[in-house]
Scaffold this motif. Structure first.
Motif, mmCIF file in Angstrom:
data_model
loop_
_atom_site.group_PDB
_atom_site.id
_atom_site.type_symbol
_atom_site.label_atom_id
_atom_site.label_comp_id
_atom_site.label_asym_id
_atom_site.label_seq_id
_atom_site.Cartn_x
_atom_site.Cartn_y
_atom_site.Cartn_z
ATOM 1 N N ILE A 152 0.412 -1.326 0.106
ATOM 2 C CA ILE A 152 -0.026 -0.089 0.107
ATOM 3 C C ILE A 152 1.345 1.017 -0.023
ATOM 4 C CG2 ILE A 152 -1.568 1.278 1.122
ATOM 5 C CD1 ILE A 152 -2.799 -1.564 -0.097
ATOM 6 N N VAL A 153 1.552 0.795 0.915
ATOM 7 C CA VAL A 153 2.820 2.482 0.020
ATOM 8 C C VAL A 153 4.315 1.105 0.131
ATOM 9 C CG1 VAL A 153 1.666 3.689 2.081
ATOM 10 C CG2 VAL A 153 3.186 1.914 3.130
ATOM 11 N N SER A 154 5.579 2.463 0.380
ATOM 12 C CA SER A 154 6.595 2.314 0.034
ATOM 13 C C SER A 154 7.554 1.607 0.797
ATOM 14 C CB SER A 154 7.176 2.536 -1.281
ATOM 15 O OG SER A 154 7.700 4.191 -1.021
ATOM 16 N N ARG A 155 7.086 2.764 2.082
ATOM 17 C CA ARG A 155 7.751 2.149 3.254
ATOM 18 C C ARG A 155 7.306 2.661 4.523
ATOM 19 N NH1 ARG A 155 9.047 6.782 1.019
ATOM 20 N NH2 ARG A 155 8.582 9.387 1.897
ATOM 21 N N PRO A 156 7.614 2.185 5.327
ATOM 22 C CA PRO A 156 6.990 2.524 6.507
ATOM 23 C C PRO A 156 6.986 4.415 6.980
ATOM 24 C CG PRO A 156 8.222 1.088 7.998
ATOM 25 C CD PRO A 156 8.370 1.562 6.004
ATOM 26 N N GLN A 157 7.768 5.361 6.860
ATOM 27 C CA GLN A 157 7.384 6.849 7.284
ATOM 28 C C GLN A 157 5.885 7.665 6.486
ATOM 29 O OE1 GLN A 157 8.006 8.915 9.815
ATOM 30 N NE2 GLN A 157 6.599 10.219 8.590
ATOM 31 N N GLN A 158 6.153 6.631 4.893
ATOM 32 C CA GLN A 158 5.320 6.899 3.910
ATOM 33 C C GLN A 158 3.959 6.521 4.629
ATOM 34 O OE1 GLN A 158 4.391 4.754 0.432
ATOM 35 N NE2 GLN A 158 4.917 7.207 -0.750
ATOM 36 N N ALA A 159 3.825 5.014 5.434
ATOM 37 C CA ALA A 159 2.348 5.241 6.040
ATOM 38 C C ALA A 159 2.500 6.576 7.095
ATOM 39 C CB ALA A 159 2.241 3.902 6.338
ATOM 40 N N PHE A 160 3.067 6.534 7.910
ATOM 41 C CA PHE A 160 2.574 8.050 9.162
ATOM 42 C C PHE A 160 1.772 8.938 7.903
ATOM 43 C CE2 PHE A 160 4.624 4.963 11.574
ATOM 44 C CZ PHE A 160 4.136 4.892 12.644
ATOM 45 N N ASP A 161 2.337 9.294 7.215
ATOM 46 C CA ASP A 161 2.275 10.393 6.147
ATOM 47 C C ASP A 161 1.116 10.530 5.494
ATOM 48 O OD1 ASP A 161 4.846 11.545 7.148
ATOM 49 O OD2 ASP A 161 5.798 10.903 5.096
ATOM 50 N N ARG A 162 0.555 9.144 5.216
ATOM 51 C CA ARG A 162 -1.139 9.012 3.916
ATOM 52 C C ARG A 162 -1.730 9.194 5.618
ATOM 53 N NH1 ARG A 162 0.115 5.446 -0.888
ATOM 54 N NH2 ARG A 162 -2.350 5.904 -0.589
ATOM 55 N N PHE A 163 -1.781 8.473 6.233
ATOM 56 C CA PHE A 163 -2.625 7.761 6.738
ATOM 57 C C PHE A 163 -2.904 7.106 8.417
ATOM 58 C CE2 PHE A 163 -2.076 4.719 3.224
ATOM 59 C CZ PHE A 163 -3.410 5.591 2.364
ATOM 60 N N LEU A 164 -1.541 7.993 9.077
ATOM 61 C CA LEU A 164 -1.549 7.375 10.319
ATOM 62 C C LEU A 164 -1.138 8.404 11.411
ATOM 63 C CD1 LEU A 164 0.003 3.719 10.631
ATOM 64 C CD2 LEU A 164 -1.783 4.597 10.337
ATOM 65 N N LYS A 165 -0.329 9.317 10.881
ATOM 66 C CA LYS A 165 -0.361 10.881 12.124
ATOM 67 C C LYS A 165 -1.183 11.273 12.438
ATOM 68 C CE LYS A 165 2.529 13.775 8.714
ATOM 69 N NZ LYS A 165 3.535 14.511 8.484
ATOM 70 N N GLU A 166 -0.683 12.551 13.345
ATOM 71 C CA GLU A 166 -2.163 13.035 13.033
ATOM 72 C C GLU A 166 -2.759 14.570 12.424
ATOM 73 O OE1 GLU A 166 -3.374 17.014 17.100
ATOM 74 O OE2 GLU A 166 -1.743 15.216 16.588
ATOM 75 N N GLY A 167 -4.310 14.298 12.428
ATOM 76 C CA GLY A 167 -4.797 15.121 10.556
ATOM 77 C C GLY A 167 -5.097 14.332 9.562
ATOM 78 N N LYS A 168 -4.149 12.470 9.730
ATOM 79 C CA LYS A 168 -4.611 11.853 8.486
ATOM 80 C C LYS A 168 -5.889 11.294 8.262
ATOM 81 C CE LYS A 168 -0.981 13.984 6.531
ATOM 82 N NZ LYS A 168 -0.945 14.417 5.114
ATOM 83 N N ARG A 169 -6.291 10.514 7.799
ATOM 84 C CA ARG A 169 -7.402 9.967 7.902
ATOM 85 C C ARG A 169 -7.717 8.258 8.796
ATOM 86 N NH1 ARG A 169 -8.785 8.580 1.453
ATOM 87 N NH2 ARG A 169 -5.837 8.040 1.796
ATOM 88 N N ALA A 170 -6.720 8.009 8.957
ATOM 89 C CA ALA A 170 -6.755 7.052 9.424
ATOM 90 C C ALA A 170 -6.180 6.816 11.641
ATOM 91 C CB ALA A 170 -6.084 5.939 8.930
ATOM 92 N N PHE A 171 -6.298 8.616 10.987
ATOM 93 C CA PHE A 171 -4.931 8.958 13.267
ATOM 94 C C PHE A 171 -6.440 8.292 14.041
ATOM 95 C CE2 PHE A 171 -4.860 12.031 16.314
ATOM 96 C CZ PHE A 171 -3.420 11.560 17.093
ATOM 97 N N VAL A 172 -6.120 8.003 15.704
ATOM 98 C CA VAL A 172 -6.505 7.647 16.415
ATOM 99 C C VAL A 172 -5.641 8.354 17.646
ATOM 100 C CG1 VAL A 172 -8.248 6.550 17.758
ATOM 101 C CG2 VAL A 172 -8.016 6.242 15.487
ATOM 102 N N LYS A 173 -6.410 9.120 18.315
ATOM 103 C CA LYS A 173 -5.524 9.786 19.235
ATOM 104 C C LYS A 173 -5.457 8.605 20.502
ATOM 105 C CE LYS A 173 -5.924 13.214 22.926
ATOM 106 N NZ LYS A 173 -6.583 14.400 23.148
ATOM 107 N N PHE A 174 -4.063 8.133 21.221
ATOM 108 C CA PHE A 174 -4.356 7.515 22.497
ATOM 109 C C PHE A 174 -4.807 8.148 24.059
ATOM 110 C CE2 PHE A 174 -2.415 5.191 25.435
ATOM 111 C CZ PHE A 174 -2.096 4.123 25.065
#
Length: 285
Positions: A152-174
C-alpha cells in the motif's frame, strides 16, 4: 559511549529485537546499565533481567507510558510519553498499564477500521499476526509495517504521512492517562518519572517550554536530553529549562532495532557539567 541507555524497546512493543537479544546486543556495545522501556507494558522486564544474570550489566525496570497534557489557554490536548524507571513497588503502575493495554488494543481496531475505508481492505488480522495475536501490543509501527508488506506504501514513514499521523484519515488519538496521573502513579510505585524526548512532539518552542514547566510543577523527576542528531540550539533550550526548574537528566537512545536503523543502541547524549543524572538516584542495585 557512556555505558548507560535508559530508553530502549524490544519486540514486546514496537522494537525488533527480543528482550534476550537486546541484552546481548547491549553487552556487545559496552552498555553497563540498561532500561527496557516498551510502550505501556513491562512484560519484557523480567525477561531482560533473566538474560542479564549471565552478563555484567545492570537492568533498571522501565516502561514508556502514553499520556496527555493540555494548555488551559487553548484547551487542546497533546500526547506525551513519560518513561518510568526504577520502580520499587510496581503494583499501582501495573494496574494502570492494564487499562492502557485495553485502550491500545481498541485503538488498533479503530485504526484498521478507518484504514479499510481508505485502502479497501481489512488488514487487522495481518497486523495481529505481527504481535503473536496479542492485540494490546499493537502500535502504529506494526500497522505501518503491514501497509508496507501489502504494498500500500513503499516505506513505513509513508504510512504515517498518508494515513497514521495526526490530521490524517486513519489517525486515532491514544486517550491514555493524564500527565498528572501518570507522574502520581509512578511515584506511588516508588519510581522516577522522566519526560521522554521533549522536542520530538512537533510542538512550538513555546509549547515545549510550557510542557517542561508543567512537568516540573507536577513533580516530575528528570528530562531526557535531546539526541545527538538534534540541533545544538535545541539542546541549549532544553538545558536552560532543566537548570531553571532544577530537574535531573536522563539519557537514552530510544533504540528500536531494524524499524529505525539510524538509531544506535547506546548512542546517548552527554550531560553537561553540573547536570545530575537520574541514574545516580537508582536503588535497584
Amino acid at each position: 559511549m557512556q555505558g548507560i541507555d535508559l530508553h530502549t524497546h524490544s519486540n514486546i512493543s514496537d522494537g525488533t529485537l527480543s528482550p534476550d537479544a537486546l541484552v546481548k546486543s547491549a553487552v556487545e556495545c559496552g552498555i553497563r546499565m540498561l532500561a527496557l522501556t516498551d510502550h505501556d507494558t513491562m512484560d519484557g522486564v523480567e525477561l531482560v533481567r533473566k538474560t542479564a544474570q549471565d552478563h555484567d550489566i545492570k537492568i533498571i525496570s522501565g516502561v514508556e507510558i502514553s499520556s496527555q497534557w493540555s494548555r488551559p489557554a487553548t484547551k487542546k490536548s497533546y500526547g506525551v510519553h513519560i518513561v518510568a524507571l526504577d520502580m520499587q513497588q510496581p503494583e499501582p503502575l501495573l494496574d494502570a498499564l492494564a487499562i492502557q493495554k485495553k485502550i491500545r488494543a481498541e485503538r488498533a481496531k479503530q485504526i484498521c477500521h478507518l484504514l479499510k475505508n481508505c485502502i479497501g481492505q481489512d488488514i487487522y488480522e495481518n497486523v495481529l499476526a505481527q504481535v503473536d495475536g496479542e492485540a494490546d501490543r499493537i502500535t502504529r509501527t506494526h500497522i505501518a509495517k503491514t501497509l508496507v508488506e501489502k504494498a500500500i506504501v513503499s516505506r513505513p514513514q509513508q504510512a504515517f504521512d498518508r494515513f497514521l499521523k495526526e490530521g490524517k484519515r486513519a489517525f486515532v488519538k491514544f486517550d491514555g492517562l493524564s500527565l498528572a496521573d501518570t507522574i502520581q502513579i509512578i511515584h506511588q510505585s516508588e519510581g522516577y518519572a522522566i519526560l521522554a524526548h521533549p522536542t520530538r512532539y512537533d510542538l512550538s518552542a513555546t509549547n515545549v517550554r510550557y510542557l517542561i514547566e508543567l512537568f516540573s510543577e507536577l513533580k516530575g523527576d528528570a528530562v531526557e536530553l535531546p539526541s545527538n542528531s538534534e540541533p545544538l540550539s535545541t539542546r541549549g533550550m532544553v538545558d536552560r529549562m532543566i537548570e531553571q526548574f532544577n530537574l535531573k537528566v536522563s539519557i537514552g537512545s530510544d533504540f528500536h532495532g531494524d524499524n529505525m536503523p539510524w538509531i544506535k543502541l547506546g548512542n546517548t547524549p552527554v550531560p553537561k557539567v553540573g547536570q545530575q543524572g537520574i541514574w545516580e538516584s537508582f536503588r535497584s542495585f
